[in-house]
Write an enzyme that holds these catalytic residues in place. Sequence first.
Site, PDB file in Angstrom:
ATOM      1  N   ASP A 195       0.841  -1.205   0.000  1.00 48.22           N
ATOM      2  CA  ASP A 195       0.000   0.000   0.000  1.00 48.22           C
ATOM      3  C   ASP A 195       0.874   1.252   0.000  1.00 48.22           C
ATOM      4  OD1 ASP A 195       0.753  -0.913   2.506  1.00 48.22           O
ATOM      5  OD2 ASP A 195      -1.158  -0.460   3.492  1.00 48.22           O
ATOM      6  N   ASP A 219       1.030  -6.958 -10.914  1.00 50.15           N
ATOM      7  CA  ASP A 219       0.032  -6.642 -11.944  1.00 50.15           C
ATOM      8  C   ASP A 219      -0.525  -5.238 -11.710  1.00 50.15           C
ATOM      9  OD1 ASP A 219      -1.849  -7.105 -14.065  1.00 50.15           O
ATOM     10  OD2 ASP A 219      -3.372  -7.491 -12.532  1.00 50.15           O
ATOM     11  N   ASP A 223       0.366  -1.347 -13.772  1.00 50.45           N
ATOM     12  CA  ASP A 223      -0.575  -0.429 -14.436  1.00 50.45           C
ATOM     13  C   ASP A 223      -0.498   0.967 -13.805  1.00 50.45           C
ATOM     14  OD1 ASP A 223      -1.426  -2.568 -16.023  1.00 50.45           O
ATOM     15  OD2 ASP A 223      -3.522  -1.930 -15.952  1.00 50.45           O
TER      16      ASP A 223
HETATM   17  C1  IPM Z   1      -1.167  -8.305 -17.522  1.00 46.40           C
HETATM   18  C2  IPM Z   1      -2.636  -8.598 -17.661  1.00 46.40           C
HETATM   19  C3  IPM Z   1      -2.883 -10.080 -17.372  1.00 46.40           C
HETATM   20  C4  IPM Z   1      -2.488 -10.351 -15.933  1.00 46.40           C
HETATM   21  C5  IPM Z   1      -4.329 -10.538 -17.636  1.00 46.40           C
HETATM   22  C6  IPM Z   1      -4.753 -10.230 -19.052  1.00 46.40           C
HETATM   23  C7  IPM Z   1      -4.519 -12.007 -17.354  1.00 46.40           C
HETATM   24  O1  IPM Z   1      -3.371  -7.779 -16.826  1.00 46.40           O
HETATM   25  O2  IPM Z   1      -0.376  -8.878 -18.283  1.00 46.40           O
HETATM   26  O3  IPM Z   1      -0.795  -7.498 -16.680  1.00 46.40           O
HETATM   27  O4  IPM Z   1      -3.295 -10.200 -15.033  1.00 46.40           O
HETATM   28  O5  IPM Z   1      -1.332 -10.704 -15.734  1.00 46.40           O
HETATM   29 MG    MG Z   2      -2.196  -6.285 -15.861  1.00 48.49          MG
END
Ligand code: IPM
Ligand code: MG
Length: 325
Positions: A195, A219, A223
């Site tokens: 966090d 993951d 992002d």
């Molecule tokens: C990523 C994507 C994948 C993940 C999905 C599409 C399964 O979000 O490559 O980050 O969660 O790893």
């Molecule tokens: Mg992802």
Amino acid sequence: MSSKGAWKVAVVPGDGIGPEVLRSALAVLDAAGAKFEQVLVEIGFGRWKRLGLAMADEDLETIKQCDCVLLGAITTPPDPDYRSILLRLRKELDLYANIRPFRSKAIDLIIVRENTEGLYSGLEEVGAEEARTLRVVTRRGSERIAEKACEIAAKKKRLTIVHKSNVLQSDRLFLKTCQAVAMRRGIQSEEMLVDSAAYNLVVNPQRFDVIVTTNLFGDILSDEAAGVVGSLGLCASANVGMNSALFEPIHGSAPDIAGKGIANPLGAIRSAAMMMEWMGETEKATRIEAAVQWALDNDIKTPDLGGGCSTEDVTDAVADYLERP
Ligand code: IPM
Ligand code: MG
């Protein structure tokens, strides 16, 4: 590498903007003088619509015969029994390290995400009233991802181990194992709760060089890092194992803009550069990365970055730059 000495690459265009950005990546590789054998593999949502199967065993065999995979993007079909192709490939090829570099004026960091276990174990019990997912952390899994992160941190300074060990026992094993590997390899490391890492990534991204973390945290944080850099469309990834690798932009198939010619090809192009690096073609990788930077510096940008250029404009600019004497 095949017996003829040429690298054999499974080329997977996939769905949505996948084929468009993959075309760009291949054009740029060509302009950089990269030579390899291409094996086209059509898997994904399109194939599922045609044949009721997103990836057949034969496709997987074909992929396994290749040295590595270059992938555009794949849509998840609306099938309750469907297993993500991407996750299957990561598991089947044992691509245990998901390496995601993020670079901009504000940030220069690499997220090294464990790619085969954690909450992506696939071990689930689903009932009408209760559903469970088993979070698996192993010493071996943690050791090998820590080794990979240390290898990268040796060139990039500080390693931050991101975890939630104040709540999750499984993350204590992850943290302890990573710390032991870093200590043994003489890599300076710090630890941070996930966090707190999410917060710091926004308010003070410069403090990070290399982050190593478990699957789902990686993951989500990747992002977030893409948001800090300015667009998912800019970001690349390498999924690497002992004997194979898969290179893909971290964005999805973006069906809403597919076919409009406005997808940002730079994530796919940078993924191609990562493939060159993996093949030992460091000079080509560096040149491609420099060409991408040149395009960005000269405002040759697709709409996701506030520009007015098409996928093709950006691709041509990068390729032309590479072909200059
Ligand atoms: C990523 C994507 C994948 C993940 C999905 C599409 C399964 O979000 O490559 O980050 O969660 O790893
Ligand atoms: Mg992802």
